[in-house]
Scaffold this motif. Structure first.
Motif, short mmCIF file in Angstrom:
data_model
loop_
_atom_site.label_atom_id
_atom_site.label_comp_id
_atom_site.label_asym_id
_atom_site.label_seq_id
_atom_site.Cartn_x
_atom_site.Cartn_y
_atom_site.Cartn_z
N HIS A 77 -6.33 0.98 -4.30
CA HIS A 77 -7.32 1.13 -3.23
C HIS A 77 -7.04 2.37 -2.41
N ASP A 104 1.00 2.38 0.87
CA ASP A 104 -0.10 1.39 0.74
C ASP A 104 -1.45 2.09 0.77
N MET A 105 -1.89 2.63 -0.35
CA MET A 105 -1.14 2.89 -1.55
C MET A 105 -1.56 4.17 -2.21
N GLU A 136 -9.91 -2.80 -0.01
CA GLU A 136 -8.91 -3.85 -0.23
C GLU A 136 -8.43 -4.47 1.07
N GLU A 137 -8.39 -3.66 2.12
CA GLU A 137 -7.85 -4.14 3.39
C GLU A 137 -8.87 -4.91 4.22
N GLU A 162 0.36 -1.90 -5.77
CA GLU A 162 0.93 -2.05 -4.42
C GLU A 162 2.45 -1.95 -4.50
ZN ZN Z 1 -2.47 -2.23 -0.21
#
Ligand code: ZN
Length: 368
Positions: A77, A104-105, A136-137, A162
């Motif tokens: 991501h 991250d990442m 993703e977050e 990750e």
């Molecule tokens: Zn991540």
């Protein structure tokens, strides 16, 4: 040769970090995806690019075949959690690359990009797909899930990049949030029996959940429950007439989820008025669906590249891996070394990016 690759990985990592691709910053996410697209557009042959940039879903797929059942799918991501402006200026100190999203990442994404280009240029006969998403977050949006369903993707093996410090993660906990709003009736605190205490209603509910069998087990990989906020009340001598509470639960099995849901349903029947319970983002857990043979292949690639004893582990955090495992598609979370994700001082170890690259290259070459 290796030095050029390392240089390129580092340069791209820095480039990616400089995009402020935070939750609602769509234009920066699009710009970041554009940067990635331009990198691959320089390759003229044997490449397939699909970009999605709608208000809801953002992501890009790069592959070396039209096939939607690649031998290996690399998932990453490009979105990050918020940070100070300073954190979006990448900085190198010795073996560490600092910056928001370094571990991250974006470091892993840079490795994926350089690797993907190499695979295409070498005309490797393995079918490889790179999937990079922009959400993703963010709870409730999932381009990864959308792409799997919409394109009917069926990768034989997926690696989510990750941070794992080269451990192989095959299970992750689910994430369940419970928000409670309680109404009471305010009276003078000298006569509590005449009122309804909204805070006490919340506490009773919490204790009930906390006492469920699921939370009694105290192993390394167990269900956890956390009371994350409890608000209410106005004055020291008045019974509170409203209260809010938040509970965050990390689940290891569907059994737990059922137990909690049963409890909540019964509670709703018992306390019919003045009590509103909302559960949301029941982020499914990542269940272990990977074949031992695939783990073995990855372990072999690791030991061939670096003197490490690869470990198979489970973690409390969640990732997009869950969207593959919930469809029974083999998946692991496996990534480089770094620390302080979602914090100040986030970094990735530069040497680990090169190791990561070599392990993945080896794995893909040997995959069958
Ligand atoms: Zn991540």
């Amino acid at each position: 040769m290796n030095q050029n690759i390392q240089k390129e990985i580092l340069q791209i990592s820095k480039g990616l970090i400089s995009f402020r691709a935070t939750e609602l910053n769509f234009s920066e996410k699009e710009a970041c995806l554009g940067y990635i697209e331009r990198y691959f557009k320089k390759i003229s042959k044997g490449i397939y690019i699909k970009k999605i940039a709608s208000r809801k879903y953002t992501g890009i797929l790069i592959s070396n075949s039209r096939n939607y059942s690649p031998d290996i799918l690399l998932n990453g991501h490009i979105d990050v959690v918020g940070g100070e402006a300073e954190q979006f200026k990448p900085k190198i100190i010795k073996n560490k690359l600092y910056g928001r999203g370094s571990i991250d990442m974006k470091g892993a994404v840079a490795v994926f990009m350089v690797l993907m280009k190499k695979i295409i240029q070498e005309k490797m006969d393995k079918k490889v797909m790179l999937m990079l998403v922009g959400d993703e977050e963010i709870p409730n949006v999932a381009t990864t899930d959308y792409l799997i369903n919409n394109l009917n993707l069926r990768p034989k093996f997926t690696i989510v990049g990750e941070e794992t410090d080269f451990d192989i993660v095959t299970s992750q906990k689910g994430n369940l949030n419970i928000k409670v709003e309680a109404k009471g009736r305010s009276v003078h605190s000298a006569f509590p029996e005449k009122g309804v205490n909204a805070l006490e209603k919340c506490i009773k509910f919490y204790e009930g959940i906390n006492n469920l069998k699921s939370f009694k087990e105290k192993t390394d990989y167990a269900n956890t429950i956390a009371l994350t906020y409890l608000r209410g009340g106005e004055a020291i001598n008045s019974i509170p007439n409203s209260a809010q509470m938040g509970i965050n639960i990390r689940l290891i099995s569907k059994k737990t989820l059922n137990e909690i849901n049963n409890y909540i349903n019964k509670y709703k029947n018992r306390v019919k008025t003045g009590f509103n319970i909302k559960t949301y983002y029941s982020g499914s857990m990542m269940e272990d669906v990977t074949k031992q043979e695939q783990i073995k292949q990855l372990k072999k690639a690791i030991t061939e590249v670096v003197r490490l004893k690869p470990k198979q582990t489970k973690t409390s955090t969640s990732s997009d891996a869950r969207y593959f495992s919930s469809k029974k598609m083999p998946v692991v979370v496996f990534g480089p070394r770094g620390a302080k994700y979602h914090e100040e001082g986030e970094y990735v170890e530069i040497s680990s990016l090169m190791i990561y690259y070599r392990i993945l290259y080896q794995l893909i070459q040997q995959s069958n």
